[in-house]
Design a protein around this motif. Structure first.
Motif, short mmCIF file in Angstrom:
data_model
loop_
_atom_site.label_atom_id
_atom_site.label_comp_id
_atom_site.label_asym_id
_atom_site.label_seq_id
_atom_site.Cartn_x
_atom_site.Cartn_y
_atom_site.Cartn_z
N THR A 156 -18.34 -0.23 29.63
CA THR A 156 -18.67 0.80 28.64
C THR A 156 -17.40 1.26 27.96
O THR A 156 -16.42 1.61 28.63
N LEU A 201 -16.96 2.40 12.63
CA LEU A 201 -18.12 2.63 13.50
C LEU A 201 -19.29 3.27 12.76
O LEU A 201 -20.43 3.19 13.22
N GLY A 207 -21.54 0.04 14.08
CA GLY A 207 -21.98 0.98 15.11
C GLY A 207 -23.04 1.95 14.65
O GLY A 207 -23.63 2.66 15.47
N ALA A 210 -22.47 5.22 16.12
CA ALA A 210 -22.29 5.32 17.57
C ALA A 210 -20.80 5.45 17.91
O ALA A 210 -19.94 4.91 17.22
N SER A 213 -20.39 2.40 23.54
CA SER A 213 -21.08 1.12 23.61
C SER A 213 -20.95 0.55 25.02
O SER A 213 -19.87 0.59 25.61
N THR A 215 -21.91 -2.94 27.44
CA THR A 215 -22.37 -4.31 27.55
C THR A 215 -22.71 -4.58 29.01
O THR A 215 -21.88 -4.37 29.89
N ALA A 239 -30.74 0.03 21.81
CA ALA A 239 -30.28 -1.06 22.66
C ALA A 239 -31.15 -2.28 22.47
O ALA A 239 -32.26 -2.20 21.93
N ARG A 251 -26.96 -4.84 25.16
CA ARG A 251 -25.97 -4.00 24.49
C ARG A 251 -26.62 -2.64 24.22
O ARG A 251 -27.74 -2.57 23.71
N LEU A 253 -25.96 1.28 22.57
CA LEU A 253 -25.14 2.14 21.72
C LEU A 253 -25.60 3.58 21.87
O LEU A 253 -26.76 3.84 22.20
N SER A 257 -21.19 9.53 25.15
CA SER A 257 -21.10 8.73 26.37
C SER A 257 -22.17 9.10 27.37
O SER A 257 -22.62 8.25 28.16
N VAL A 260 -25.41 7.07 26.81
CA VAL A 260 -25.22 5.67 27.17
C VAL A 260 -25.16 5.53 28.69
O VAL A 260 -25.76 4.61 29.27
#
Length: 283
Positions: A156, A201, A207, A210, A213, A215, A239, A251, A253, A257, A260
């Motif tokens: 992240t 972004l 983004g 966002a 991110s 993964t 996502a 993935r 977004l 934070s 996410v």
């Protein structure tokens, strides 16, 4: 003609700033029905701790950077080897913070290689990577899997702390994840972004506003049949997830934070059969 005297703090002198270097190598082996430590090497600011076992047959490892945050020119190297039929979870004590790089600094260098041998499983679950304004990061994660090995990992990246009204207006990022199974390349996921990151972004194709991110990668023999469960766990998040070559990739977004992280936790619960996350995730 006499020269003016300068003390140790003379402003005309070129000062070489101290840089942090850390190396961590961990290997685990099977002992009866347990996974135990086989080899440990710690150099510089990188350390590993092994908290009390939570799940039978698994060993938990927590990485620590005793240098605190990471600055331009710092270098961190991590190697993890999981021997046949072993099960290991690797997490981090806290989020990694990458601070502003000074003009002329080399980028922060982070290199991680994990090797998962036959019948083994590794969970790579560090916490967030937080990039500060004008930071510079060159990071690579190399994953080598045996034919029947299992890997679950998440990375992240957070561009500034939204709760502190921070924005990464300028920065430099090179982030690469490579997954091989039996020597064959399955995934080469490269992110390259630099310059006016905050503006970039905001673009819809980058983004869409966002600032965080994630993964997530799940490579295992049962990966294709877990796609529906993974998508259900994503819920209404911004996502997407796909499955191919015995691997799931998602993935995620978010505008912050926290959102996410909540989605990542839900997905990990679905893929880890509700085994508890490492305790450091909730500290």
């Amino acid at each position: 003609m006499t020269r003016p005297m300068c003390g140790a703090g003379c402003l005309s002198e070129i000062v070489s700033l101290q840089r942090a270097v850390g190396e961590l190598h961990v290997a685990v082996k099977r002992y009866g029905t347990d996974t135990v430590l086989r080899d440990l090497r710690q150099v510089g600011c990188l350390k590993a701790r092994f908290p009390r076992r939570v799940a039978a047959g698994w060993i938990d490892m927590v990485m620590l950077n005793t240098g605190g945050g990471v600055a331009g020119g710092d270098r961190l190297d991590v190697s993890v080897v999981v021997d046949p039929d072993c099960h290991a979870t690797v997490s981090a004590q806290s989020a990694d913070r990458f601070y502003r790089a000074l003009t002329g600094d080399a980028p922060s260098m982070v290199r991680t290689r994990v090797t998962v041998k036959a019948g083994a499983a590794l969970e790579w679950l560090p916490q967030e990577t937080i990039l500060f304004d004008r930071s510079a990061l060159d990071r690579r994660l190399e994953i080598d899997l045996a034919d029947d090995a299992r890997f679950l990992g998440v990375e992240t990246v957070v561009f500034g702390r939204t709760a502190m009204n921070e924005r990464v207006r300028q920065g430099w990022l090179r982030d690469l994840i490579r997954v091989k199974r039996g020597g064959e390349l399955l995934l080469h996921d490269a992110v390259r972004i630099d310059g006016p990151i905050d503006d970039l972004l905001r673009r819809a194709a980058v983004g869409a506003g966002a600032v965080a991110s994630a993964t997530l990668i799940y490579a295992a023999p049962d990966a294709p049949i877990r796609l529906d469960a993974l998508r259900a766990a994503l819920g209404a998040a911004d996502a997407a997830a796909s499955a191919w070559n015995g691997m799931l990739v998602a993935r995620i977004l978010g505008a912050d934070s926290a959102s996410v992280r909540a989605t990542v936790i839900a997905v990990l619960a679905a893929l880890r059969d509700d085994r508890p996350l490492p305790r450091v995730w909730f500290c």
